[in-house]
Write a protein that holds these residues in place. Sequence first.
Motif, PDB file in Angstrom:
ATOM      1  N   ASP A 349       0.807  14.802   2.920  1.00 39.41           N
ATOM      2  CA  ASP A 349       0.279  13.621   2.282  1.00 39.41           C
ATOM      3  C   ASP A 349       0.907  12.224   2.726  1.00 39.41           C
ATOM      4  O   ASP A 349       1.759  11.938   1.945  1.00 39.41           O
ATOM      5  CB  ASP A 349       0.123  13.842   0.856  1.00 39.41           C
ATOM      6  N   ASP A 351      -0.129   9.232   2.777  1.00 43.77           N
ATOM      7  CA  ASP A 351      -0.485   8.047   2.120  1.00 43.77           C
ATOM      8  C   ASP A 351       0.373   7.859   0.895  1.00 43.77           C
ATOM      9  O   ASP A 351       0.997   6.589   0.625  1.00 43.77           O
ATOM     10  CB  ASP A 351      -2.001   8.021   1.449  1.00 43.77           C
ATOM     11  N   ALA A 352       1.103   9.090   0.423  1.00 44.25           N
ATOM     12  CA  ALA A 352       2.088   8.815  -0.653  1.00 44.25           C
ATOM     13  C   ALA A 352       3.281   8.357  -0.058  1.00 44.25           C
ATOM     14  O   ALA A 352       3.759   7.536  -0.618  1.00 44.25           O
ATOM     15  CB  ALA A 352       2.314  10.270  -1.187  1.00 44.25           C
ATOM     16  N   TYR A 353       3.628   8.653   1.112  1.00 42.67           N
ATOM     17  CA  TYR A 353       5.049   8.379   1.585  1.00 42.67           C
ATOM     18  C   TYR A 353       4.603   7.025   2.134  1.00 42.67           C
ATOM     19  O   TYR A 353       5.575   6.097   1.843  1.00 42.67           O
ATOM     20  CB  TYR A 353       5.301   9.045   2.876  1.00 42.67           C
ATOM     21  N   GLU A 354       3.627   6.549   2.672  1.00 44.02           N
ATOM     22  CA  GLU A 354       3.437   4.991   2.906  1.00 44.02           C
ATOM     23  C   GLU A 354       3.729   4.235   1.681  1.00 44.02           C
ATOM     24  O   GLU A 354       4.190   3.019   1.778  1.00 44.02           O
ATOM     25  CB  GLU A 354       2.083   4.820   3.718  1.00 44.02           C
ATOM     26  N   ASN A 355       2.979   4.601   0.649  1.00 45.25           N
ATOM     27  CA  ASN A 355       2.875   3.795  -0.556  1.00 45.25           C
ATOM     28  C   ASN A 355       4.481   3.597  -1.170  1.00 45.25           C
ATOM     29  O   ASN A 355       4.671   2.448  -1.456  1.00 45.25           O
ATOM     30  CB  ASN A 355       2.064   4.538  -1.634  1.00 45.25           C
ATOM     31  N   ARG A 356       5.251   4.716  -1.031  1.00 46.40           N
ATOM     32  CA  ARG A 356       6.527   4.482  -1.444  1.00 46.40           C
ATOM     33  C   ARG A 356       7.233   3.711  -0.507  1.00 46.40           C
ATOM     34  O   ARG A 356       8.229   2.698  -0.875  1.00 46.40           O
ATOM     35  CB  ARG A 356       7.218   5.809  -1.360  1.00 46.40           C
ATOM     36  N   VAL A 358       6.113   1.125   1.194  1.00 45.77           N
ATOM     37  CA  VAL A 358       5.578  -0.321   1.044  1.00 45.77           C
ATOM     38  C   VAL A 358       6.201  -0.720  -0.384  1.00 45.77           C
ATOM     39  O   VAL A 358       6.511  -2.002  -0.233  1.00 45.77           O
ATOM     40  CB  VAL A 358       3.969  -0.384   0.928  1.00 45.77           C
ATOM     41  N   GLU A 359       6.265   0.044  -1.300  1.00 44.91           N
ATOM     42  CA  GLU A 359       6.782  -0.379  -2.594  1.00 44.91           C
ATOM     43  C   GLU A 359       8.285  -0.637  -2.571  1.00 44.91           C
ATOM     44  O   GLU A 359       8.626  -1.581  -2.980  1.00 44.91           O
ATOM     45  CB  GLU A 359       6.559   0.702  -3.606  1.00 44.91           C
ATOM     46  N   ASN A 362       8.638  -4.069  -0.649  1.00 36.50           N
ATOM     47  CA  ASN A 362       7.922  -5.016  -1.505  1.00 36.50           C
ATOM     48  C   ASN A 362       8.855  -5.469  -2.838  1.00 36.50           C
ATOM     49  O   ASN A 362       8.543  -6.326  -3.515  1.00 36.50           O
ATOM     50  CB  ASN A 362       6.793  -4.933  -1.974  1.00 36.50           C
TER      51      ASN A 362
END
Length: 480
Positions: A349, A351-356, A358-359, A362
Amino acid sequence: MPLKIYNSLTRSKEEFTPLHPGQVTMYVCGPTVYGHAHLGHAKSYVSFDVVLKWLRHLGYRVTYIQNITDVGHLTDDADEGEDKIARQARREQTDPMEIAQLYTRSYYEDMDRLGVDRPNIAPTATGHIPDQIALIRTLIEKGHAYEVNGNVYFSVESFPGYGKLSGRTTDDARQPGGRVEARSEKRHPADFALWKKAEPGHLMKWESPWSEGYPGWHAECSAMAMKYLGETIDIHGGGMENKFPHHECEIAQSEAATGHPYVRYWMHNNMVTVDGTKMGKSLGNFINLKDIFNEFEPIVIRFFILQSHYRSPLDFSHQAVKASQTGLEKLRESWLRLTASAPGEEDIDTDAYENRLVEAMNDDFNTPVALAVLFDLSKAINTALDSGGLKEEARNDCIRLFSTFGIEVLGILDNRPNTVNEASTSIAQALEGAMSLLLDIRQKARQSKDYETSDLIRDRLDEAGITIKDTREGAEWKLG
Protein backbone atom coordinates in the motif's frame (compact mmCIF):
# COMPACT_ATOMS: atom_id res chain seq x y z
CA MET A 1 -2.03 18.47 5.63
CA PRO A 2 -0.71 21.88 4.49
CA LEU A 3 2.90 22.86 5.13
CA LYS A 4 3.43 24.24 8.62
CA ILE A 5 6.59 26.02 9.74
CA TYR A 6 7.68 26.84 13.27
CA ASN A 7 8.02 30.61 13.28
CA SER A 8 10.63 31.77 15.80
CA LEU A 9 8.98 35.20 15.84
CA THR A 10 5.59 33.93 17.05
CA ARG A 11 7.02 30.84 18.77
CA SER A 12 4.41 28.61 17.14
CA LYS A 13 3.81 26.46 14.07
CA GLU A 14 2.01 28.37 11.35
CA GLU A 15 0.54 27.33 8.03
CA PHE A 16 2.89 28.54 5.33
CA THR A 17 1.44 31.03 2.87
CA PRO A 18 3.96 32.95 0.75
CA LEU A 19 3.55 36.66 0.13
CA HIS A 20 3.11 36.01 -3.60
CA PRO A 21 1.24 32.83 -4.65
CA GLY A 22 3.50 30.19 -6.16
CA GLN A 23 6.70 32.08 -5.31
CA VAL A 24 8.90 31.92 -2.22
CA THR A 25 11.68 34.30 -1.21
CA MET A 26 14.22 32.72 1.14
CA TYR A 27 17.33 34.18 2.76
CA VAL A 28 19.74 32.17 4.91
CA CYS A 29 22.72 33.68 6.69
CA GLY A 30 25.85 32.30 5.06
CA PRO A 31 29.29 31.64 6.54
CA THR A 32 31.90 34.11 7.68
CA VAL A 33 34.77 32.86 5.53
CA TYR A 34 37.84 32.86 7.77
CA GLY A 35 38.30 29.10 8.19
CA HIS A 36 37.24 25.73 6.80
CA ALA A 37 33.62 24.69 7.25
CA HIS A 38 32.75 22.62 10.31
CA LEU A 39 29.95 20.31 11.41
CA GLY A 40 27.89 23.26 12.65
CA HIS A 41 27.89 24.68 9.13
CA ALA A 42 26.86 21.27 7.80
CA LYS A 43 23.88 21.02 10.15
CA SER A 44 22.64 24.47 9.21
CA TYR A 45 23.05 24.28 5.44
CA VAL A 46 21.94 20.65 5.06
CA SER A 47 18.82 21.51 7.08
CA PHE A 48 17.96 24.53 4.94
CA ASP A 49 18.83 22.57 1.81
CA VAL A 50 16.02 20.16 2.68
CA VAL A 51 13.69 23.13 3.25
CA LEU A 52 14.62 24.41 -0.20
CA LYS A 53 14.19 21.01 -1.86
CA TRP A 54 10.80 20.38 -0.23
CA LEU A 55 9.47 23.81 -1.22
CA ARG A 56 10.52 23.18 -4.80
CA HIS A 57 8.99 19.70 -4.66
CA LEU A 58 5.70 21.32 -3.62
CA GLY A 59 5.86 23.35 -6.81
CA TYR A 60 7.03 26.71 -5.50
CA ARG A 61 9.43 28.84 -7.48
CA VAL A 62 12.01 29.60 -4.79
CA THR A 63 14.51 32.45 -4.99
CA TYR A 64 17.19 31.44 -2.51
CA ILE A 65 19.82 33.91 -1.28
CA GLN A 66 22.75 32.92 0.94
CA ASN A 67 25.33 35.59 1.66
CA ILE A 68 29.08 35.35 2.16
CA THR A 69 30.37 37.50 5.03
CA ASP A 70 33.82 38.70 4.03
CA VAL A 71 34.03 41.88 6.14
CA GLY A 72 32.56 43.39 9.30
CA HIS A 73 32.05 40.32 11.50
CA LEU A 74 33.96 41.22 14.65
CA THR A 75 35.35 38.71 17.12
CA ASP A 76 32.74 39.40 19.82
CA ASP A 77 29.79 39.24 17.34
CA ALA A 78 28.80 42.76 18.38
CA ASP A 79 30.66 46.09 18.11
CA GLU A 80 34.00 45.27 19.68
CA GLY A 81 37.02 43.20 18.77
CA GLU A 82 38.86 42.62 15.53
CA ASP A 83 37.45 41.68 12.14
CA LYS A 84 37.61 37.88 11.99
CA ILE A 85 38.91 37.79 8.43
CA ALA A 86 41.52 40.49 9.02
CA ARG A 87 42.73 38.61 12.09
CA GLN A 88 43.06 35.36 10.12
CA ALA A 89 44.91 37.20 7.35
CA ARG A 90 47.42 38.46 9.88
CA ARG A 91 47.90 34.94 11.24
CA GLU A 92 48.48 33.53 7.76
CA GLN A 93 50.50 36.58 6.70
CA THR A 94 48.43 37.32 3.62
CA ASP A 95 45.71 39.68 2.37
CA PRO A 96 42.18 39.52 3.88
CA MET A 97 40.65 39.12 0.42
CA GLU A 98 42.84 36.09 -0.25
CA ILE A 99 41.60 34.58 3.02
CA ALA A 100 37.99 35.25 2.02
CA GLN A 101 38.46 33.73 -1.44
CA LEU A 102 40.34 30.69 -0.13
CA TYR A 103 37.74 29.75 2.47
CA THR A 104 34.79 30.59 0.23
CA ARG A 105 36.06 28.03 -2.29
CA SER A 106 36.66 25.55 0.53
CA TYR A 107 33.12 26.09 1.86
CA TYR A 108 31.48 25.37 -1.50
CA GLU A 109 33.65 22.29 -2.01
CA ASP A 110 32.36 20.85 1.27
CA MET A 111 28.74 21.80 0.60
CA ASP A 112 28.91 20.25 -2.88
CA ARG A 113 30.14 17.00 -1.35
CA LEU A 114 27.21 17.07 1.09
CA GLY A 115 24.76 17.41 -1.80
CA VAL A 116 23.72 20.94 -0.78
CA ASP A 117 22.23 22.94 -3.67
CA ARG A 118 23.92 26.26 -4.30
CA PRO A 119 21.81 29.41 -3.80
CA ASN A 120 20.38 31.39 -6.70
CA ILE A 121 22.51 34.33 -5.61
CA ALA A 122 25.47 34.35 -3.20
CA PRO A 123 26.18 38.05 -2.57
CA THR A 124 29.26 39.16 -0.63
CA ALA A 125 29.39 41.93 1.95
CA THR A 126 32.34 43.61 0.21
CA GLY A 127 30.43 43.59 -3.08
CA HIS A 128 27.52 45.52 -1.56
CA ILE A 129 29.16 48.39 0.34
CA PRO A 130 27.13 51.05 -1.58
CA ASP A 131 23.87 49.27 -0.68
CA GLN A 132 24.81 49.25 2.99
CA ILE A 133 25.79 52.92 2.91
CA ALA A 134 22.40 53.71 1.29
CA LEU A 135 20.57 51.82 4.06
CA ILE A 136 22.51 53.69 6.74
CA ARG A 137 21.75 57.04 5.07
CA THR A 138 18.03 56.23 5.16
CA LEU A 139 18.18 55.32 8.84
CA ILE A 140 19.95 58.56 9.71
CA GLU A 141 17.45 60.60 7.70
CA LYS A 142 14.53 58.92 9.50
CA GLY A 143 16.04 59.54 12.93
CA HIS A 144 16.85 55.92 13.69
CA ALA A 145 20.65 56.29 13.53
CA TYR A 146 23.28 58.84 14.50
CA GLU A 147 26.96 59.52 13.80
CA VAL A 148 29.64 59.98 16.45
CA ASN A 149 33.34 60.40 15.64
CA GLY A 150 32.98 58.70 12.26
CA ASN A 151 31.00 55.77 13.69
CA VAL A 152 27.28 55.34 13.00
CA TYR A 153 24.98 53.62 15.50
CA PHE A 154 21.36 52.46 15.34
CA SER A 155 19.24 53.90 18.12
CA VAL A 156 17.31 50.99 19.64
CA GLU A 157 15.09 53.39 21.61
CA SER A 158 13.79 54.74 18.29
CA PHE A 159 12.35 51.33 17.37
CA PRO A 160 9.67 50.03 19.78
CA GLY A 161 9.81 46.50 18.33
CA TYR A 162 13.42 45.86 19.36
CA GLY A 163 13.59 42.50 21.15
CA LYS A 164 10.46 40.90 19.67
CA LEU A 165 12.40 37.98 18.14
CA SER A 166 14.79 37.10 20.95
CA GLY A 167 12.71 38.28 23.90
CA ARG A 168 15.61 40.49 24.97
CA THR A 169 14.91 44.04 26.07
CA THR A 170 17.06 47.14 25.93
CA ASP A 171 17.33 46.93 29.71
CA ASP A 172 19.26 43.64 29.35
CA ALA A 173 22.20 45.61 27.97
CA ARG A 174 22.41 47.55 31.24
CA GLN A 175 22.81 44.41 33.37
CA PRO A 176 26.27 43.43 34.64
CA GLY A 177 27.88 40.97 32.26
CA GLY A 178 25.49 41.90 29.47
CA ARG A 179 26.57 41.07 25.94
CA VAL A 180 26.61 44.69 24.79
CA GLU A 181 29.16 46.81 26.59
CA ALA A 182 28.47 50.45 27.31
CA ARG A 183 30.48 52.96 25.27
CA SER A 184 30.65 56.61 26.12
CA GLU A 185 29.83 57.65 22.55
CA LYS A 186 26.66 55.55 22.40
CA ARG A 187 23.37 57.07 23.48
CA HIS A 188 22.24 53.70 24.83
CA PRO A 189 24.42 50.67 25.62
CA ALA A 190 22.27 48.45 23.36
CA ASP A 191 22.75 50.68 20.30
CA PHE A 192 24.63 48.75 17.62
CA ALA A 193 27.13 49.80 14.98
CA LEU A 194 26.04 50.34 11.40
CA TRP A 195 29.37 51.80 10.29
CA LYS A 196 32.79 51.63 11.97
CA LYS A 197 35.62 54.09 11.45
CA ALA A 198 38.74 52.18 10.46
CA GLU A 199 41.72 52.41 12.77
CA PRO A 200 45.18 53.17 11.34
CA GLY A 201 46.56 50.16 9.43
CA HIS A 202 43.14 48.58 8.90
CA LEU A 203 43.21 47.05 5.41
CA MET A 204 39.49 46.52 4.79
CA LYS A 205 38.02 50.02 4.52
CA TRP A 206 35.90 52.13 2.18
CA GLU A 207 34.97 55.78 1.78
CA SER A 208 31.64 56.83 3.26
CA PRO A 209 29.92 60.14 4.19
CA TRP A 210 31.00 59.57 7.80
CA SER A 211 34.53 58.19 7.66
CA GLU A 212 36.85 55.82 5.91
CA GLY A 213 35.75 52.57 7.41
CA TYR A 214 33.62 49.47 7.02
CA PRO A 215 30.01 48.38 7.66
CA GLY A 216 28.80 46.67 10.81
CA TRP A 217 28.08 42.95 10.55
CA HIS A 218 24.30 43.33 10.84
CA ALA A 219 23.90 45.82 8.00
CA GLU A 220 24.96 43.46 5.22
CA CYS A 221 22.11 40.95 5.52
CA SER A 222 19.38 43.59 5.55
CA ALA A 223 20.86 45.43 2.58
CA MET A 224 21.36 42.31 0.46
CA ALA A 225 18.13 40.54 1.43
CA MET A 226 16.01 43.56 0.55
CA LYS A 227 17.95 44.30 -2.63
CA TYR A 228 17.29 40.88 -4.14
CA LEU A 229 14.07 39.77 -2.41
CA GLY A 230 12.16 42.96 -1.60
CA GLU A 231 11.28 44.79 1.59
CA THR A 232 9.34 41.80 2.99
CA ILE A 233 10.67 38.28 2.51
CA ASP A 234 8.97 34.98 3.20
CA ILE A 235 11.62 32.93 5.03
CA HIS A 236 14.79 33.99 6.82
CA GLY A 237 16.94 31.21 8.27
CA GLY A 238 20.04 30.93 10.38
CA GLY A 239 21.56 29.43 13.48
CA MET A 240 19.81 29.78 16.83
CA GLU A 241 22.86 31.67 18.12
CA ASN A 242 22.09 34.40 15.56
CA LYS A 243 18.72 35.33 17.07
CA PHE A 244 20.52 37.88 19.20
CA PRO A 245 22.10 40.16 18.36
CA HIS A 246 22.29 39.57 14.60
CA HIS A 247 18.71 38.83 13.60
CA GLU A 248 17.25 41.16 16.20
CA CYS A 249 19.33 43.97 14.73
CA GLU A 250 18.33 42.99 11.19
CA ILE A 251 14.66 43.36 12.07
CA ALA A 252 15.16 46.72 13.75
CA GLN A 253 17.17 48.37 10.97
CA SER A 254 15.10 46.88 8.12
CA GLU A 255 11.66 47.72 9.52
CA ALA A 256 12.84 51.15 10.70
CA ALA A 257 14.06 51.90 7.17
CA THR A 258 11.01 50.64 5.26
CA GLY A 259 8.10 50.76 7.69
CA HIS A 260 7.10 47.26 6.55
CA PRO A 261 7.46 43.80 8.14
CA TYR A 262 10.89 42.41 7.28
CA VAL A 263 10.39 38.63 7.53
CA ARG A 264 7.18 36.58 7.64
CA TYR A 265 8.66 33.27 8.88
CA TRP A 266 11.86 33.14 10.93
CA MET A 267 13.52 29.70 11.07
CA HIS A 268 16.43 28.80 13.37
CA ASN A 269 18.39 25.57 13.48
CA ASN A 270 19.88 24.28 16.73
CA MET A 271 23.53 23.77 17.61
CA VAL A 272 25.94 20.84 17.41
CA THR A 273 27.34 19.23 20.54
CA VAL A 274 30.17 16.73 20.83
CA ASP A 275 29.56 13.96 23.35
CA GLY A 276 27.08 16.27 25.06
CA THR A 277 29.34 19.35 25.12
CA LYS A 278 28.87 22.40 22.89
CA MET A 279 31.26 22.28 19.96
CA GLY A 280 33.90 25.01 19.87
CA LYS A 281 37.48 25.71 18.87
CA SER A 282 38.40 26.83 22.39
CA LEU A 283 37.22 23.50 23.84
CA GLY A 284 39.32 21.42 21.46
CA ASN A 285 36.29 19.47 20.17
CA PHE A 286 35.96 21.28 16.86
CA ILE A 287 34.85 18.96 13.99
CA ASN A 288 36.28 20.10 10.67
CA LEU A 289 34.31 18.73 7.69
CA LYS A 290 37.40 17.94 5.64
CA ASP A 291 38.70 15.82 8.52
CA ILE A 292 35.45 13.94 9.06
CA PHE A 293 35.15 13.30 5.31
CA ASN A 294 38.40 11.33 5.58
CA GLU A 295 36.59 8.92 7.92
CA PHE A 296 33.05 8.87 6.55
CA GLU A 297 31.37 9.48 3.20
CA PRO A 298 29.83 12.97 3.06
CA ILE A 299 26.43 11.39 2.36
CA VAL A 300 26.72 9.52 5.69
CA ILE A 301 27.24 12.86 7.45
CA ARG A 302 24.19 14.25 5.66
CA PHE A 303 22.14 11.22 6.75
CA PHE A 304 23.43 11.61 10.33
CA ILE A 305 22.37 15.28 10.40
CA LEU A 306 18.87 14.56 9.09
CA GLN A 307 18.26 11.97 11.79
CA SER A 308 17.76 14.91 14.15
CA HIS A 309 15.16 17.63 13.60
CA TYR A 310 16.64 20.96 12.51
CA ARG A 311 15.35 22.61 15.71
CA SER A 312 16.90 19.92 17.93
CA PRO A 313 20.55 19.75 19.02
CA LEU A 314 22.77 17.32 17.11
CA ASP A 315 25.16 15.38 19.33
CA PHE A 316 28.22 14.13 17.48
CA SER A 317 30.16 11.00 18.38
CA HIS A 318 31.99 8.53 16.17
CA GLN A 319 29.72 5.78 17.49
CA ALA A 320 26.61 7.73 16.46
CA VAL A 321 27.94 8.35 12.95
CA LYS A 322 28.88 4.69 12.56
CA ALA A 323 25.33 3.75 13.55
CA SER A 324 24.08 6.16 10.88
CA GLN A 325 26.40 4.54 8.37
CA THR A 326 24.91 1.14 9.14
CA GLY A 327 21.37 2.47 8.79
CA LEU A 328 22.14 4.15 5.50
CA GLU A 329 23.63 0.95 4.13
CA LYS A 330 20.37 -0.86 4.86
CA LEU A 331 18.42 1.72 2.86
CA ARG A 332 20.97 1.48 0.05
CA GLU A 333 20.66 -2.32 -0.03
CA SER A 334 16.87 -2.10 -0.28
CA TRP A 335 17.21 0.46 -3.08
CA LEU A 336 19.63 -1.81 -4.94
CA ARG A 337 17.40 -4.85 -4.56
CA LEU A 338 14.31 -2.90 -5.58
CA THR A 339 15.77 -1.44 -8.79
CA ALA A 340 17.27 -4.80 -9.82
CA SER A 341 14.19 -6.89 -9.00
CA ALA A 342 11.87 -8.61 -11.45
CA PRO A 343 8.06 -8.26 -11.20
CA GLY A 344 6.26 -10.66 -8.87
CA GLU A 345 2.87 -11.03 -7.19
CA GLU A 346 3.31 -9.17 -3.88
CA ASP A 347 1.66 -5.81 -3.25
CA ILE A 348 2.36 -2.82 -0.97
CA ASP A 349 0.00 0.00 0.00
CA THR A 350 2.35 2.72 -1.25
CA ASP A 351 -0.31 5.43 -0.82
CA ALA A 352 -0.16 4.95 2.96
CA TYR A 353 3.61 5.36 2.99
CA GLU A 354 3.46 8.39 0.73
CA ASN A 355 0.86 10.06 2.94
CA ARG A 356 3.08 9.52 5.99
CA LEU A 357 6.12 10.94 4.17
CA VAL A 358 4.22 14.03 3.03
CA GLU A 359 2.78 14.57 6.52
CA ALA A 360 6.26 14.36 8.04
CA MET A 361 7.76 16.90 5.66
CA ASN A 362 4.77 19.23 5.95
CA ASP A 363 5.10 19.11 9.74
CA ASP A 364 7.92 21.65 9.97
CA PHE A 365 10.26 19.52 7.80
CA ASN A 366 10.36 16.58 10.21
CA THR A 367 13.20 14.61 8.62
CA PRO A 368 13.62 12.06 11.47
CA VAL A 369 10.02 10.91 10.97
CA ALA A 370 10.42 10.88 7.18
CA LEU A 371 13.50 8.67 7.52
CA ALA A 372 11.61 6.34 9.87
CA VAL A 373 8.90 5.97 7.22
CA LEU A 374 11.54 5.16 4.58
CA PHE A 375 12.88 2.43 6.85
CA ASP A 376 9.37 1.02 7.28
CA LEU A 377 8.92 1.05 3.51
CA SER A 378 12.32 -0.58 3.08
CA LYS A 379 11.32 -3.41 5.41
CA ALA A 380 8.07 -3.96 3.50
CA ILE A 381 9.96 -4.01 0.20
CA ASN A 382 12.47 -6.58 1.45
CA THR A 383 9.68 -8.80 2.76
CA ALA A 384 7.91 -8.66 -0.62
CA LEU A 385 11.11 -9.37 -2.55
CA ASP A 386 11.90 -12.31 -0.27
CA SER A 387 8.45 -13.67 -1.13
CA GLY A 388 8.95 -13.56 -4.86
CA GLY A 389 8.82 -9.93 -5.88
CA LEU A 390 6.49 -6.96 -6.20
CA LYS A 391 3.72 -6.39 -8.70
CA GLU A 392 4.87 -4.09 -11.49
CA GLU A 393 2.73 -1.15 -10.35
CA ALA A 394 3.79 -1.49 -6.71
CA ARG A 395 7.44 -1.83 -7.74
CA ASN A 396 7.24 1.33 -9.83
CA ASP A 397 5.52 3.22 -7.01
CA CYS A 398 8.20 2.13 -4.53
CA ILE A 399 10.93 3.27 -6.92
CA ARG A 400 9.15 6.61 -7.28
CA LEU A 401 8.91 7.09 -3.50
CA PHE A 402 12.56 6.21 -2.96
CA SER A 403 13.55 8.54 -5.80
CA THR A 404 11.38 11.42 -4.60
CA PHE A 405 12.14 11.29 -0.89
CA GLY A 406 15.46 9.44 -0.73
CA ILE A 407 17.13 11.28 -3.62
CA GLU A 408 15.24 14.46 -4.56
CA VAL A 409 14.14 15.73 -1.13
CA LEU A 410 16.40 14.24 1.55
CA GLY A 411 19.40 13.62 -0.70
CA ILE A 412 20.57 10.58 1.26
CA LEU A 413 20.82 8.02 -1.53
CA ASP A 414 22.31 9.72 -4.57
CA ASN A 415 21.97 12.99 -6.43
CA ARG A 416 22.22 11.34 -9.87
CA PRO A 417 19.14 9.13 -10.28
CA ASN A 418 20.03 8.00 -13.80
CA THR A 419 23.35 6.54 -12.71
CA VAL A 420 21.82 5.01 -9.58
CA ASN A 421 19.67 2.60 -11.56
CA GLU A 422 22.57 1.56 -13.78
CA ALA A 423 25.02 1.12 -10.91
CA SER A 424 22.52 -0.57 -8.61
CA THR A 425 21.45 -3.02 -11.28
CA SER A 426 25.06 -3.94 -12.02
CA ILE A 427 25.90 -4.41 -8.33
CA ALA A 428 22.74 -6.40 -7.64
CA GLN A 429 23.38 -8.67 -10.62
CA ALA A 430 26.95 -9.27 -9.46
CA LEU A 431 25.69 -10.09 -5.96
CA GLU A 432 23.09 -12.50 -7.34
CA GLY A 433 25.78 -14.26 -9.37
CA ALA A 434 28.18 -14.54 -6.45
CA MET A 435 25.46 -15.87 -4.14
CA SER A 436 24.33 -18.40 -6.72
CA LEU A 437 27.89 -19.73 -6.94
CA LEU A 438 28.31 -19.87 -3.14
CA LEU A 439 25.01 -21.71 -2.67
CA ASP A 440 26.00 -24.23 -5.35
CA ILE A 441 29.31 -24.87 -3.58
CA ARG A 442 27.51 -25.21 -0.25
CA GLN A 443 24.96 -27.62 -1.73
CA LYS A 444 27.71 -29.83 -3.15
CA ALA A 445 29.47 -29.80 0.22
CA ARG A 446 26.26 -30.92 1.93
CA GLN A 447 25.76 -33.67 -0.63
CA SER A 448 29.31 -34.84 0.10
CA LYS A 449 28.55 -34.63 3.84
CA ASP A 450 31.23 -31.95 4.17
CA TYR A 451 29.22 -30.12 6.80
CA GLU A 452 32.24 -28.20 8.04
CA THR A 453 32.51 -26.36 4.69
CA SER A 454 28.75 -25.98 4.46
CA ASP A 455 28.51 -24.42 7.91
CA LEU A 456 31.54 -22.23 7.28
CA ILE A 457 29.89 -20.69 4.20
CA ARG A 458 26.64 -20.13 6.10
CA ASP A 459 28.36 -18.58 9.14
CA ARG A 460 30.66 -16.30 7.15
CA LEU A 461 27.72 -15.02 5.10
CA ASP A 462 25.78 -14.43 8.29
CA GLU A 463 28.66 -12.32 9.62
CA ALA A 464 28.45 -10.28 6.40
CA GLY A 465 24.73 -9.65 6.95
CA ILE A 466 23.41 -12.30 4.55
CA THR A 467 21.02 -14.89 5.98
CA ILE A 468 20.78 -18.40 4.47
CA LYS A 469 17.55 -20.41 4.88
CA ASP A 470 17.30 -24.04 3.78
CA THR A 471 13.92 -25.03 2.29
CA ARG A 472 12.52 -28.05 0.44
CA GLU A 473 13.07 -26.20 -2.83
CA GLY A 474 16.68 -25.41 -1.95
CA ALA A 475 18.61 -22.71 -0.10
CA GLU A 476 17.38 -19.10 -0.12
CA TRP A 477 19.24 -15.97 0.92
CA LYS A 478 18.39 -12.41 1.93
CA LEU A 479 20.18 -9.32 3.16
CA GLY A 480 19.76 -8.46 6.82
